[in-house]
Every structure is written in C-alpha cells, then in structure tokens.
Design a protein around this motif. Sequence first.
Motif, PDB file in Angstrom:
ATOM      1  N   ASN A 333       0.823  -1.207   0.000  1.00  0.00           N
ATOM      2  CA  ASN A 333       0.000   0.000   0.000  1.00  0.00           C
ATOM      3  C   ASN A 333       0.856   1.256   0.000  1.00  0.00           C
ATOM      4  O   ASN A 333       1.606   1.515   0.948  1.00  0.00           O
ATOM      5  CB  ASN A 333      -0.922  -0.019   1.220  1.00  0.00           C
ATOM      6  N   ILE A 334       0.733   2.014  -1.080  1.00  0.00           N
ATOM      7  CA  ILE A 334       1.474   3.268  -1.223  1.00  0.00           C
ATOM      8  C   ILE A 334       0.589   4.406  -0.733  1.00  0.00           C
ATOM      9  O   ILE A 334      -0.466   4.687  -1.309  1.00  0.00           O
ATOM     10  CB  ILE A 334       1.883   3.504  -2.688  1.00  0.00           C
ATOM     11  N   TYR A 335       1.019   5.082   0.341  1.00  0.00           N
ATOM     12  CA  TYR A 335       0.285   6.215   0.905  1.00  0.00           C
ATOM     13  C   TYR A 335       0.801   7.499   0.274  1.00  0.00           C
ATOM     14  O   TYR A 335       2.006   7.776   0.293  1.00  0.00           O
ATOM     15  CB  TYR A 335       0.481   6.271   2.423  1.00  0.00           C
ATOM     16  N   LEU A 336      -0.104   8.289  -0.279  1.00  0.00           N
ATOM     17  CA  LEU A 336       0.226   9.573  -0.904  1.00  0.00           C
ATOM     18  C   LEU A 336      -0.428  10.682  -0.086  1.00  0.00           C
ATOM     19  O   LEU A 336      -1.649  10.689   0.100  1.00  0.00           O
ATOM     20  CB  LEU A 336      -0.276   9.598  -2.345  1.00  0.00           C
ATOM     21  N   TYR A 337       0.407  11.623   0.396  1.00  0.00           N
ATOM     22  CA  TYR A 337      -0.091  12.651   1.323  1.00  0.00           C
ATOM     23  C   TYR A 337       0.182  14.056   0.799  1.00  0.00           C
ATOM     24  O   TYR A 337       1.302  14.411   0.446  1.00  0.00           O
ATOM     25  CB  TYR A 337       0.566  12.464   2.684  1.00  0.00           C
ATOM     26  N   GLY A 338      -0.881  14.884   0.784  1.00  0.00           N
ATOM     27  CA  GLY A 338      -0.744  16.314   0.527  1.00  0.00           C
ATOM     28  C   GLY A 338      -0.357  16.656  -0.899  1.00  0.00           C
ATOM     29  O   GLY A 338      -0.585  15.906  -1.843  1.00  0.00           O
ATOM     30  N   LEU A 354      -2.670   3.741  -2.834  1.00  0.00           N
ATOM     31  CA  LEU A 354      -2.677   2.897  -4.027  1.00  0.00           C
ATOM     32  C   LEU A 354      -2.268   1.496  -3.608  1.00  0.00           C
ATOM     33  O   LEU A 354      -1.116   1.267  -3.220  1.00  0.00           O
ATOM     34  CB  LEU A 354      -1.716   3.433  -5.086  1.00  0.00           C
ATOM     35  N   SER A 355      -3.210   0.568  -3.648  1.00  0.00           N
ATOM     36  CA  SER A 355      -2.945  -0.804  -3.216  1.00  0.00           C
ATOM     37  C   SER A 355      -2.534  -1.663  -4.406  1.00  0.00           C
ATOM     38  O   SER A 355      -3.219  -1.683  -5.430  1.00  0.00           O
ATOM     39  CB  SER A 355      -4.190  -1.406  -2.550  1.00  0.00           C
ATOM     40  N   THR A 360      -5.501  -0.227  -7.099  1.00  0.00           N
ATOM     41  CA  THR A 360      -6.755   0.427  -6.739  1.00  0.00           C
ATOM     42  C   THR A 360      -6.492   1.549  -5.746  1.00  0.00           C
ATOM     43  O   THR A 360      -5.780   1.356  -4.761  1.00  0.00           O
ATOM     44  CB  THR A 360      -7.736  -0.579  -6.118  1.00  0.00           C
ATOM     45  N   TRP A 361      -7.088   2.719  -5.992  1.00  0.00           N
ATOM     46  CA  TRP A 361      -6.958   3.869  -5.103  1.00  0.00           C
ATOM     47  C   TRP A 361      -8.075   3.874  -4.057  1.00  0.00           C
ATOM     48  O   TRP A 361      -9.225   3.581  -4.367  1.00  0.00           O
ATOM     49  CB  TRP A 361      -7.037   5.170  -5.886  1.00  0.00           C
TER      50      TRP A 361
END
Length: 631
Positions: A333-338, A354-355, A360-361
């Motif tokens: 799981n890619i965590y995208l912040y800000g 983004l898993s 899938t977002w």
Amino acid sequence: MNIFTLLTSILLLSGPASAQSADLFPLDPVTYFCARWQHSSAVKNNILYINGGIETFNYPGAFRTNWTNNTLGVNTFLLEVDLTASWNWKTNISITALNKTANPKTGTFNPNFVRGTMFQGPANDSRIYFYGGTSFLGNESFLGIDKGSSNQYPLWSFNGSNAVWDQFDIHTLWRPSFGAAAEAPDQGLGFYLNGQLDNGTSTETLAVGETTFYLDGMMVIDLVNQTANNISTAGIRNYLPRIGGGMQYVPGVGKSGVLVALGGQVDDSKISAITKGRLLNFTTVDVFDIASYIENPSGNGTWYSQTTSGAFPLPRTGFCTIVASAPDNSSHNIYLYGGHNPFTSTIYDDIYVLSLPSFTWTQVYSGHSPRWGHTCHLVANRQLLTVGGNLSNRSSSANGCDWEVKSVAILDLNSLTWGSVFDAGAGEYELSAEITATVGGAAIGGATKKTPDGGWDNADLGAIMSMTRIYSNAPVSTTPIPSAPSSTKSPTHHPSRLSTATVIGIAIGSLTALIFLLLLSLYLLHRHNLPPFRRLRPRHELEDTGKGELEPGKEKTKLELAGTEMRAEFPNSMVRAEADRDTVTYAVELPANMGRGAMWGVPVIKEPEECYSGGGKEWTGEERVKKEKGN
C-alpha cells in the motif's frame, strides 16, 4: 546549543542596536523555526536527518523587540531527530542542529540546496547520501545561500559515526533538481527520475538565465561503490520528462522489487516558453522492473504502464509517499499525502492509498490543514512521520508559521489518527478498515483483490506483480551496477577474512613491488631530467578545459560533454548539452506560477490574486485555526 546560536543569543540580549548583527550569523533552524519546505530527509539507524530546504525564521530583525519577523532563507545545518525513544513533539522531542564541516579532502562544503534528495544508503554503511538540488535565490542576502556548485560532485555523504563529509565524482554531466527519487537500500541503489535544470543547479548552468529545462533519463546510483549510470526513460508509454512527481520503491514483488512513478508535471510542447504545461493524473502509473536492469546493466530496463481504478487523487505536485505491506504480503500500500496544484493555487490535506497488485486507489483521510513541499517516512512499523511543508502559496509563508512547531507530525496508519506522539515501540502494521474494504481480507492481510479492475495492461507486469519477494535489509557488499564509461573505478567486493599467513605474504610481496616501482620511477625521472613532483589541481576545482565556457562571438554555443548522462536541450541562444543517448529530450519551461521578482532556482510564490486568473484568498491566523480544528 551550538556556537552560532550562542553568539546570536548574546547579540540579541545586548539590545535593539545589536539585533542587526544577528544577520551576520547563520540562524539556528530549530530555535528560530517558523516553517520549512522543499528540503530533503532520510531515516538511518533510528535517526531522522533533515537537510537544506527553504525556511522562514522567527527572530527579532533590525530594531525589533518582538518575534514577528519571518525572515526567508535556507536551513544551513544538518538536523538530527532521535527516534530511539518515544517523544511528544509538544513537550520532549530531541532535535540537534549539526554544523556542516568541510570535506577534509577538498576543503569544500555540502551546498545548502533545496529540491534535492537524500538516500539512507546500505545498512552496513554508516553514511547517508545527498544527491541533486538547486540554489534558493529568493533572498540572496541571507547568510548561507549557495549560488550554484560544480556539477563535478552531485553526490555527497555524511558519516554518522565520525561526522565526516565527503563528495563523489560519479561522472555525470548535470546536477538535477525537482525530480522523483526512490531508494532500494537492500540492494544499495538510489534512483532519480528526470528533474530539471535551472540557473541554480550548478555554476555551469548560470548561463541558462530565467528558463527551466526538463531532463531526460533516470539516474541509477550505486551507493556501495559511489558510481552512477544514466538510463533512457523513452520506454515509458506516452513519455514526457516530468518534474515534481513521486516515485516509490515497492520491495515485496518481482525478483528485485519495482519502482512506481506517480504524478508530476509535464509539457506537451517540444519548445520552450509556449505553454504552462499540465499535471499528470493518477489514472495511470508507470512501473519499473528493477530486475530487468540488474540482469542487464548495459540496457535501460523495462517500464510498464498500468491503468488504475478507485477514488483517484486530483493531479498535483509536491506530495510525499511511503509504502507499507500487509503482514502476509498480500497487498502493498502506497500512501500519498498532501501536495498542491500550481496552476489553481490549490493545496491538499488528504491521504490516498494505491494498493498493489490490484492498482486500486482508496481515500483514507481528508482534513483542513493542507501543505506541500514536505517529506514523509514510515517509522516504528506503523507510523507515518511527516517533515515540514508549506501551508500557503507564498514562499514567505505569510499566513503564519507552521502550527507543527517542531516541523514534524505523526499519523498512526492502523487507526488513521494524527497526533504529536512518536511511539518507538509501536506494534506491527495492519490495514485500516478503509483499505480492507477495497482489497478484501482482514487487517492482517488475506487480500482477495489481486488484479486490476480492467485487467493487466501488459501480461508481463502481471507476472511480475504475482511474484512475491521477501524483503531483506541485510548488509549489501556489492551491486552489479557498472562504473560510468569514463570511470576507472571497479566494483568493490568484500571477501571473507584471510588467514594471517596469507596477509603477511601479501604485505611482503606488495612492499617488494612498491620498492621496485619507486626505484624504477626515480631512474626514469633522472634519465629524462623531469621534476620529481608535479602540483595537481585540487579535485574540487574544475579543470580549465574551456568546455564549460561560452565561445565568444558565436550566437549559438555548444557544450560537448562525453559520457552517458541526463541531458537537456537548450533552444535559441542558450547553451546546448548533448549526450550519447538516443532518447527523446524536450526543452520546456516551468509553468507560470512565477510572480514578479521571482528568482529562478526556486520560484517565489506570490499571492493567488497576483499569479492566478481565478484569484483566491489567504487564510488569516484565526481562520486557519478554525479550519485546523475542523470548525
């Protein structure tokens, strides 16, 4: 307290007349912190390192007696944050500002750049590494501003065990900035995708003037041997060089893990100063198979593009990412912040995930305290640690200082709760309910969604993503990355310990050979009547070859630079750089988020009404507090 802080404090206590003298000393970025962004950071051996970046300082300016003067400058120190024990940034966080010292071999200092990156390096290496960046020219009177640095040494290191700085000639042509970076520490590799050149990236690019050029290619940096190789990125579908995006290493798939390139800013025009460019959306991401390069280092590796689904983030730049894998590796799981949209002056306070391998977002958070130009890291198993960020669209952070008064914040990934406490003994990472609702399974894994909604855009990518890889942070002793073409360095190997007799034999043989070579050299010198020594130019100075100088009387000047490297084409009367790659290169200009008085290297962001046709409104201090509290 370091010596600069002590001297500044003495001057401030001596009265208003002495306050002007405080400008003569570098400002302590911890004591006088107001806001910080476009820095670089890395975590190594339970220490968070923060380097460079634009910063506003709260200190009494000339003839002022209160602490309301937000001075715009740069962070000239290397900051350390202790992660060995728990802390609360509101009460007991430990942050140390280390004075930068000169490289003892060259006498030069690591430049105080912005928009660069930092690599943690292999686990068995006590050094951290710094690559790329550009000068901040928004306040050239600030002490510590670097107006470019030689391209010869784009890679620096800091040894945490003895506090020694070093620099490396990795035989590259340019120092890039504002590119997307990622690192595979288990393989001793750093990656830097595209980026830009401007008149702050080096002393050699001062001639480019108020223009920015995108760079082609991706640098693969061997952090074990301190060498580098530039590979073509023309294999990316619908490829255009990009800036301001992100790239995340995902270690749990394929033979050697993959890189996922996300977002960024491109320009469809092939000539400069035509359009403002556009932002890439997140409906498609690009994936690089690291094994395809490691197995054939003389090639360019293989890129794949994959269509995504779910709740997409809006297009943006200036965000940060981390990756966290389910305990059973069934999802990554890619965590995208800000981040922000420089064309609409929109800043975001949200988190999307983004898993993989379903691509899938999922949106897992939305708040009221947006920021961009920050960095973030996965620490203590399950915590997202963020560093800095600009809260507005003005580089002076005119709407006030960062409410995170120590420039850090903590998000617990399991509960998706923000707080001020770093828990050094936090438990294992588990998936939140929002993510399991998307990929199936439970908090500890068992994802049932294993393929993209629309299928694989390329069956080979599907095969790579279905191959589970066990991540290991074991010591790295060698990598298969070759030295650059002009380099004479060979890969460093670390064999097992030799016997004492063998060592003695080697030593005696080496000493005998050395004596023979010395005698032969003296004989030849005497025979040819040559002086026994020759003064060499220090390595930190550029050789006077004339390759970096404009030829007088020519309307179009050409820099011919050998080797394989990122390249940029300069139109009209600008300098042109060429490299022996057959990849397509585009020369474009940064979009018009530049206001009057902007200095190239880093734009001085103006009020929305001044830069954007749609206008806008800055939050007042009272409005900002209400929004942060959710009112």
